[in-house]
Design a protein around this motif. Structure first.
Motif, PDB file in Angstrom:
ATOM      1  N   GLN A   1       0.837  -1.184   0.000  1.00 18.60           N
ATOM      2  CA  GLN A   1       0.000   0.000   0.000  1.00 18.60           C
ATOM      3  C   GLN A   1       0.877   1.241   0.000  1.00 18.60           C
ATOM      4  O   GLN A   1       1.901   1.299   0.678  1.00 18.60           O
ATOM      5  N   VAL A   2       0.462   2.214  -0.789  1.00 17.10           N
ATOM      6  CA  VAL A   2       1.202   3.466  -0.918  1.00 17.10           C
ATOM      7  C   VAL A   2       0.390   4.588  -0.273  1.00 17.10           C
ATOM      8  O   VAL A   2      -0.809   4.733  -0.537  1.00 17.10           O
ATOM      9  N   ILE A   3       1.038   5.360   0.577  1.00 14.60           N
ATOM     10  CA  ILE A   3       0.402   6.515   1.219  1.00 14.60           C
ATOM     11  C   ILE A   3       0.763   7.761   0.421  1.00 14.60           C
ATOM     12  O   ILE A   3       1.925   7.975   0.081  1.00 14.60           O
ATOM     13  N   TYR A   4      -0.248   8.579   0.136  1.00 17.08           N
ATOM     14  CA  TYR A   4      -0.003   9.852  -0.550  1.00 17.08           C
ATOM     15  C   TYR A   4      -0.618  10.969   0.267  1.00 17.08           C
ATOM     16  O   TYR A   4      -1.779  10.886   0.695  1.00 17.08           O
ATOM     17  N   CYS A   5       0.168  12.032   0.499  1.00 14.05           N
ATOM     18  CA  CYS A   5      -0.304  13.143   1.313  1.00 14.05           C
ATOM     19  C   CYS A   5       0.370  14.435   0.850  1.00 14.05           C
ATOM     20  O   CYS A   5       1.536  14.420   0.439  1.00 14.05           O
ATOM     21  N   VAL A   6      -0.357  15.540   0.893  1.00 19.70           N
ATOM     22  CA  VAL A   6       0.197  16.856   0.559  1.00 19.70           C
ATOM     23  C   VAL A   6       0.220  17.689   1.829  1.00 19.70           C
ATOM     24  O   VAL A   6      -0.795  17.784   2.541  1.00 19.70           O
ATOM     25  N   ILE A   7       1.360  18.302   2.122  1.00 19.19           N
ATOM     26  CA  ILE A   7       1.542  19.056   3.369  1.00 19.19           C
ATOM     27  C   ILE A   7       2.202  20.396   3.086  1.00 19.19           C
ATOM     28  O   ILE A   7       2.724  20.639   1.988  1.00 19.19           O
ATOM     29  N   ASN A   8       2.193  21.276   4.084  1.00 16.09           N
ATOM     30  CA  ASN A   8       2.957  22.514   4.018  1.00 16.09           C
ATOM     31  C   ASN A   8       4.419  22.220   4.365  1.00 16.09           C
ATOM     32  O   ASN A   8       4.728  21.214   5.007  1.00 16.09           O
ATOM     33  N   ARG A   9       5.295  23.126   3.994  1.00 14.17           N
ATOM     34  CA  ARG A   9       6.722  22.933   4.268  1.00 14.17           C
ATOM     35  C   ARG A   9       6.998  22.823   5.759  1.00 14.17           C
ATOM     36  O   ARG A   9       7.880  22.086   6.185  1.00 14.17           O
ATOM     37  N   THR A  10       6.233  23.555   6.563  1.00 16.77           N
ATOM     38  CA  THR A  10       6.475  23.555   8.010  1.00 16.77           C
ATOM     39  C   THR A  10       6.136  22.210   8.649  1.00 16.77           C
ATOM     40  O   THR A  10       6.548  21.942   9.779  1.00 16.77           O
ATOM     41  N   GLU A  11       5.368  21.384   7.929  1.00 16.02           N
ATOM     42  CA  GLU A  11       4.951  20.101   8.480  1.00 16.02           C
ATOM     43  C   GLU A  11       5.856  18.952   8.047  1.00 16.02           C
ATOM     44  O   GLU A  11       5.635  17.804   8.434  1.00 16.02           O
ATOM     45  N   LEU A  12       6.890  19.273   7.263  1.00 18.98           N
ATOM     46  CA  LEU A  12       7.738  18.221   6.704  1.00 18.98           C
ATOM     47  C   LEU A  12       8.476  17.432   7.789  1.00 18.98           C
ATOM     48  O   LEU A  12       8.532  16.197   7.752  1.00 18.98           O
ATOM     49  N   SER A  13       9.060  18.140   8.755  1.00 18.05           N
ATOM     50  CA  SER A  13       9.813  17.440   9.800  1.00 18.05           C
ATOM     51  C   SER A  13       8.892  16.557  10.634  1.00 18.05           C
ATOM     52  O   SER A  13       9.281  15.449  11.048  1.00 18.05           O
TER      53      SER A  13
END
Length: 289
Positions: free
Chosen positions: A243-255
């Motif tokens: 299974q592959v997870i795909y998600c879009v986030i803001n840069r501040t949430e990367l860590s």
């Protein structure tokens, strides 16, 4: 269907596009008259040719832009969409008018390098606003489409060739530095157009291949409050179902998302990519488009 509401919405959309084109064309005109022309910098496309004619024969740039674009609009009657053609005519008309109205504005600087840099920024902002408003400032786009249909070259290659020919002509007729500043100006303007079109709030897309998809997805939704999509996949080498997870986030949430993935599955395969623009829940809305 409420036809009156539909008609009012359509009228408002056209009005917004018209106002955007007027504002964008005005900004480009100010850039040309206060930074580009006073410092003898060239431009690409038909506006560049109009500026060169001004340098050579002192022709008004506004009128030259309008007259050079007129035959292309006649050619474009059957080649481009009706609304695009109308907005392009509005754009060229406003550019020509504003170039004439702002011709007596004082130069902002006589430093050629500063003029090329800030002229590119200002023109890029103006052109970006025009493009976001579904219009154009005329130019060689229609000519490139026509030649692309009769030659083996693409529209982009033809546009690049036209601009290259203009810059070579500038280097021969005037001096090489003039063409160099023109290329710098156009490069900056192109980049700023992209920023105006796509926005500054670049996001990140995260794709994760893991053996613990549900735990990772649940923690992302709980801690980051971001939507997660799961895809079914099969490993080409192992033949195993994954299974592959795909998600879009803001840069501040990367860590944060990296910590979540590493905590649940240190062996997970993670791919992170830039996303110039995101429209939807939790990001920007369609209202600005």
């Amino acid at each position: 269907m409420d036809w009156r509401r539909f008609r009012n919405n359509l009228t408002w959309q056209w009005l917004k596009h018209f106002i955007g084109i007027v504002i964008g064309a005005s900004i480009v005109s100010v850039s040309i008259n206060t930074l580009i022309i006073p410092n003898h910098i060239a431009d690409g496309g038909l506006t560049g040719i109009a500026i060169i004619l001004h340098y050579l024969f002192n022709w008004p740039v506004g009128w030259a832009v309008f007259l050079l674009n007129l035959p292309l609009f006649i050619l474009g009657l059957r080649m481009v969409g009706r609304s695009f053609l109308i907005f392009s005519i509005v754009g060229v008309g406003m550019l020509s008018a504003m170039l004439s109205l702002t011709t007596h504005l004082p130069a902002l600087t006589h430093d050629t390098l500063l003029a090329a840099i800030y002229g590119g920024v200002l023109s890029g902002i103006g052109m970006g606003i025009v493009f976001r408003s579904r219009g154009s400032l005329g130019g060689t786009d229609i000519l490139a489409v026509l030649f692309a249909r009769t030659t083996p070259f693409s529209v982009g290659q033809i546009l690049l060739g036209i601009d290259a020919a203009i810059f070579i002509g500038v280097a021969i007729m005037f001096r090489p530095e003039m063409a160099m500043y023109a290329m710098l100006y156009m490069f900056i303007a192109t980049r700023v157009v992209d920023l105006v079109q796509e926005g500054l709030s670049h996001s990140k897309s995260v794709m994760v291949i893991t053996t613990h998809p549900q735990k990772i997805a649940e923690e992302i939704m709980a801690k980051l409050e971001r939507g997660v999509t799961l895809f079914q996949a099969t490993g080409a080498f192992s033949g195993e179902a994954k299974q592959v997870i795909y998600c879009v986030i803001n840069r501040t949430e990367l860590s944060q998302i990296k910590e979540i993935i590493n905590k649940q599955d240190p062996q997970a395969f993670v791919a992170i990519s830039e996303v110039p623009e995101v429209v939807g829940e939790g990001f920007s809305s369609w209202k600005g488009h």
